[in-house]
Design a protein around this motif. Structure first.
Motif, PDB file in Angstrom:
ATOM      1  N   SER A 188      -3.199 -27.275 -73.778  1.00  0.00           N
ATOM      2  CA  SER A 188      -3.738 -28.500 -74.375  1.00  0.00           C
ATOM      3  C   SER A 188      -3.357 -29.695 -73.515  1.00  0.00           C
ATOM      4  N   VAL A 189      -4.349 -30.282 -72.853  1.00  0.00           N
ATOM      5  CA  VAL A 189      -4.127 -31.473 -72.032  1.00  0.00           C
ATOM      6  C   VAL A 189      -4.779 -32.679 -72.697  1.00  0.00           C
ATOM      7  N   SER A 190      -6.056 -32.562 -73.036  1.00  0.00           N
ATOM      8  CA  SER A 190      -6.780 -33.705 -73.597  1.00  0.00           C
ATOM      9  C   SER A 190      -6.699 -33.767 -75.120  1.00  0.00           C
ATOM     10  N   TYR A 191      -6.528 -32.634 -75.791  1.00  0.00           N
ATOM     11  CA  TYR A 191      -6.333 -32.616 -77.237  1.00  0.00           C
ATOM     12  C   TYR A 191      -5.644 -31.321 -77.628  1.00  0.00           C
TER      13      TYR A 191
ATOM     14  N   GLU B 174       2.821 -33.386 -73.429  1.00  0.00           N
ATOM     15  CA  GLU B 174       3.399 -34.471 -74.214  1.00  0.00           C
ATOM     16  C   GLU B 174       2.402 -35.639 -74.198  1.00  0.00           C
ATOM     17  N   GLY B 175       2.044 -36.137 -75.365  1.00  0.00           N
ATOM     18  CA  GLY B 175       1.106 -37.258 -75.434  1.00  0.00           C
ATOM     19  C   GLY B 175      -0.292 -36.890 -74.978  1.00  0.00           C
ATOM     20  N   ALA B 176      -0.723 -35.678 -75.301  1.00  0.00           N
ATOM     21  CA  ALA B 176      -2.049 -35.223 -74.890  1.00  0.00           C
ATOM     22  C   ALA B 176      -3.116 -36.236 -75.304  1.00  0.00           C
TER      23      ALA B 176
ATOM     24  N   LEU C 202      -8.452 -23.458 -72.959  1.00  0.00           N
ATOM     25  CA  LEU C 202      -8.111 -24.661 -72.215  1.00  0.00           C
ATOM     26  C   LEU C 202      -8.858 -25.874 -72.763  1.00  0.00           C
ATOM     27  N   ALA C 203      -8.107 -26.898 -73.114  1.00  0.00           N
ATOM     28  CA  ALA C 203      -8.683 -28.178 -73.532  1.00  0.00           C
ATOM     29  C   ALA C 203      -8.191 -29.210 -72.531  1.00  0.00           C
TER      30      ALA C 203
END
Length: 176
Positions: free
Chosen positions: A96-99, A120-122, A159-160
């Motif tokens: 999870s990168v963007s959400y 952290e803080g995606a 993957l997001a």
């Protein structure tokens, strides 16, 4: 996949022919795309060894292509679920990168251990640093290597992430 995967593989060969014809020093590869995540990761895998590639991404707010030109904010992946892998040959790796990827979305499809890499803080704006993407891609690769060391031989990747991050994760994953 039967149609697009051969085209992605052919792209690498075409780039090599162009570099050979015009000289390596007179060529520059710039990648930017808006394709489905699996094809973006595969493109990154195929172009992994093709030298320096400038990666750009679509900035939705500015409605234009943009370089990855921000400073690295130091935020990393929080890794969970590795302890659930002990005897499993198959896992789901949710990045999870963007959400945040919802547990129920994963659990309805995959009946296997779930490993999570959650930034952290995606957010959809957490990816504008080339250095940060390179560091996160190494964290991703190290997690894959750890799974392999635990005996895992099949990873289902969920993957997001923005297109540029998906591409760069593919570049770190060695096609061998």
């Amino acid at each position: 996949p039967e149609v697009i995967l051969p085209r992605i593989s052919a792209m690498r060969l075409s780039l090599n022919q162009q570099k050979t014809g015009s000289g390596v020093d007179s060529s520059k590869v710039v990648y930017g795309g808006l394709t489905a995540v699996p094809f973006t990761v595969m493109t990154g895998i195929e172009l992994d060894d093709e030298g320096q590639i400038e990666v750009v991404d679509w900035d939705r707010g500015a409605e234009s292509w943009r370089r990855l030109d921000e400073e690295d904010d130091g935020k990393s992946f929080v890794i969970t679920g590795l302890q659930t892998v002990s005897a499993s040959k198959r896992v789901a790796l949710a990045v999870s990168v963007s959400y945040q990827i919802a547990n129920e979305d994963i659990e309805t499809t995959f009946n296997m251990p779930i490993i999570r890499l959650t930034l952290e803080g995606a957010s959809s704006a957490a990816h504008w640093s080339k250095d940060k993407q390179a560091r996160l891609a190494i964290e991703f690769l190290e997690t894959v290597k750890e799974l392999k060391a635990k005996g895992v031989d099949e990873i289902h990747l969920i993957l997001a992430s923005p297109n540029s991050m998906s591409f760069n994760l593919g570049r770190r994953y060695d096609r061998r």
